[in-house]
Design an enzyme around this catalytic site. Structure first.
Site, mmCIF file in Angstrom:
data_model
loop_
_atom_site.group_PDB
_atom_site.id
_atom_site.type_symbol
_atom_site.label_atom_id
_atom_site.label_comp_id
_atom_site.label_asym_id
_atom_site.label_seq_id
_atom_site.Cartn_x
_atom_site.Cartn_y
_atom_site.Cartn_z
ATOM 1 N N ASN A 125 0.870 -1.179 0.000
ATOM 2 C CA ASN A 125 0.000 0.000 0.000
ATOM 3 C C ASN A 125 0.907 1.228 0.000
ATOM 4 O O ASN A 125 1.427 1.614 1.043
ATOM 5 C CB ASN A 125 -0.889 -0.035 1.256
ATOM 6 C CG ASN A 125 -1.738 1.216 1.385
ATOM 7 O OD1 ASN A 125 -1.832 2.016 0.449
ATOM 8 N ND2 ASN A 125 -2.354 1.394 2.550
ATOM 9 N N LYS A 147 0.115 4.218 -0.460
ATOM 10 C CA LYS A 147 -0.586 5.433 -0.009
ATOM 11 C C LYS A 147 -0.324 6.564 -1.017
ATOM 12 O O LYS A 147 -0.174 6.281 -2.204
ATOM 13 C CB LYS A 147 -0.177 5.784 1.417
ATOM 14 C CG LYS A 147 -0.288 4.565 2.337
ATOM 15 C CD LYS A 147 -0.184 4.875 3.790
ATOM 16 C CE LYS A 147 -0.338 3.587 4.590
ATOM 17 N NZ LYS A 147 -0.341 3.793 6.021
ATOM 18 N N HIS A 191 -9.652 1.571 4.570
ATOM 19 C CA HIS A 191 -8.416 1.788 5.325
ATOM 20 C C HIS A 191 -8.686 2.807 6.436
ATOM 21 O O HIS A 191 -9.503 3.727 6.261
ATOM 22 C CB HIS A 191 -7.323 2.294 4.374
ATOM 23 C CG HIS A 191 -5.967 2.295 5.013
ATOM 24 N ND1 HIS A 191 -5.580 3.269 5.898
ATOM 25 C CD2 HIS A 191 -4.949 1.413 4.930
ATOM 26 C CE1 HIS A 191 -4.342 2.991 6.323
ATOM 27 N NE2 HIS A 191 -3.947 1.866 5.757
ATOM 28 N N GLU A 197 -7.137 5.266 7.353
ATOM 29 C CA GLU A 197 -6.912 6.665 6.945
ATOM 30 C C GLU A 197 -8.125 7.198 6.184
ATOM 31 O O GLU A 197 -8.422 8.391 6.249
ATOM 32 C CB GLU A 197 -5.621 6.758 6.107
ATOM 33 C CG GLU A 197 -4.392 6.609 7.003
ATOM 34 C CD GLU A 197 -3.188 5.960 6.342
ATOM 35 O OE1 GLU A 197 -3.147 5.876 5.105
ATOM 36 O OE2 GLU A 197 -2.281 5.517 7.081
ATOM 37 N N GLU A 213 -5.714 -4.287 10.594
ATOM 38 C CA GLU A 213 -4.685 -3.273 10.792
ATOM 39 C C GLU A 213 -4.983 -2.477 12.059
ATOM 40 O O GLU A 213 -5.778 -1.532 12.021
ATOM 41 C CB GLU A 213 -4.654 -2.322 9.597
ATOM 42 C CG GLU A 213 -4.343 -2.993 8.276
ATOM 43 C CD GLU A 213 -3.715 -2.019 7.279
ATOM 44 O OE1 GLU A 213 -2.646 -2.336 6.773
ATOM 45 O OE2 GLU A 213 -4.285 -0.945 7.048
ATOM 46 N N GLY A 267 2.232 2.856 10.579
ATOM 47 C CA GLY A 267 3.197 3.928 10.380
ATOM 48 C C GLY A 267 3.897 4.374 11.651
ATOM 49 O O GLY A 267 4.556 5.409 11.675
ATOM 50 N N SER A 282 3.100 -1.621 10.454
ATOM 51 C CA SER A 282 4.543 -1.717 10.723
ATOM 52 C C SER A 282 5.104 -3.117 10.499
ATOM 53 O O SER A 282 5.970 -3.560 11.263
ATOM 54 C CB SER A 282 4.868 -1.203 12.128
ATOM 55 O OG SER A 282 4.531 0.171 12.235
HETATM 56 P P1 PGA Z 1 2.607 0.632 7.629
HETATM 57 O O1 PGA Z 1 1.178 0.839 6.910
HETATM 58 O O2 PGA Z 1 3.169 -0.669 7.111
HETATM 59 O O3 PGA Z 1 3.416 1.825 7.165
HETATM 60 O O4 PGA Z 1 2.381 0.625 9.084
HETATM 61 C C1 PGA Z 1 0.293 -0.240 6.720
HETATM 62 C C2 PGA Z 1 -0.984 0.275 6.120
HETATM 63 O O5 PGA Z 1 -1.442 1.353 6.513
HETATM 64 O O6 PGA Z 1 -1.584 -0.375 5.242
#
Ligand code: PGA
Length: 258
Positions: A11, A13, A100, A102, A171, A177, A217
């Site tokens: 992903n 983003k 997601h 976000e 998640e 992140g 992460s």
């Molecule tokens: P990350 O993001 O691996 O940077 O924690 C995962 C995601 O949001 O899909």
């Protein structure tokens, strides 16, 4: 060991440039080519939508699949700035991430909106990667199971849903992140709970077939331990998917678990 095929999805983003996208995809394709068991797992890249067409052209001879990061619930109409699932399919997408955290946070997407989007993905003949996960306050308030149950409910209510039309991505919001991943034991316990919930709604066979990814992460140094858990069927990778060597190391870790 399960019969579920592992899936490692990137992903990106809203990151990168066209130049970066081209070189990252090429590097991943070369690295993947050197892995003997590459066909035994699914590798998917979900770049920003404007790059889909270009990347589709780069992956034709590779086992890499393509995904988008969101779509509208309708197939067309007066929705300025939005993108419909059939348009993403035309560009070569086989998967679309929906829900997601976000999107839930910055675009106020509710479980109902997310289920409608998931329906659009399925109606278009694509696979939906549906994200669920609790915030830190919810985990600390012992609300994780209730939150996940509620998020799953509208997704699992989609009529005539088949296990190969949907992938669940668990998640935990506090792990995205932040560099703070769930421990493999903690993630496994939650994945087990999710599978149990799915089984209660749609039966044991369905629950045994659907893939549940972990996201938050996941990095080369924790991927093997997370991916070796019996109910973790792959990963949705943010930050580490923007570095070819790290993403390839995670794919390699998934290979070891085949
Ligand atoms: P990350 O993001 O691996 O940077 O924690 C995962 C995601 O949001 O899909």
């Amino acid at each position: 060991m399960t019969s579920r095929k592992k899936l490692i999805a990137a992903n990106w983003k809203m990151n990168g440039s066209l130049t970066m996208a081209r070189s990252l995809v090429k590097e991943i394709a070369v690295g993947l080519d050197a892995m003997p068991a590459k066909a035994l797992l699914d590798t998917v890249i979900c770049p920003p939508s404007p790059y889909l067409g270009v990347i589709a052209g780069l992956i034709t001879e590779t086992p890499i699949g393509l995904g988008a990061q969101d779509c509208h619930a309708e197939d067309k109409g007066a929705f300025t700035g939005d993108v419909a699932a059939p348009m993403l399919k035309e560009l070569g997408a086989g998967y679309i991430i929906i829900g997601h955290s976000e999107r839930r946070l910055y675009h106020a997407e509710t479980d109902e909106v997310i289920a409608a989007k998931a329906q659009a993905v399925i109606r278009t003949g694509l696979v939906v990667i549906a994200c669920i996960g609790e915030t830190l306050a919810e985990r600390e308030g012992d609300l994780t199971e209730n939150v996940l149950k509620k998020q799953l409910k509208s997704l699992l209510a989609i009529s005539e849903l088949k296990p190969d039309q949907m992938v669940i991505a668990y998640e935990p919001v506090w792990a995205i992140g932040t560099g703070r991943s769930a421990t493999p034991t903690m993630a496994e316990a939650t994945h087990r709970f999710i599978r149990q919930e799915i089984s209660l709604c749609l039966g044991q066979d369905f629950a045994n077939s659907i893939r549940i990814l972990y996201g938050g992460s996941m990095k080369p140094d924790n991927a093997k331990d997370l991916l070796s858990m019996p109910n973790i069927d792959g990963g949705l990778i943010g930050g580490a998917s923007l570095i070819a060597k790290d993403f390839l190391a995670i794919i390699q870790a998934a290979h070891l678990e085949i």
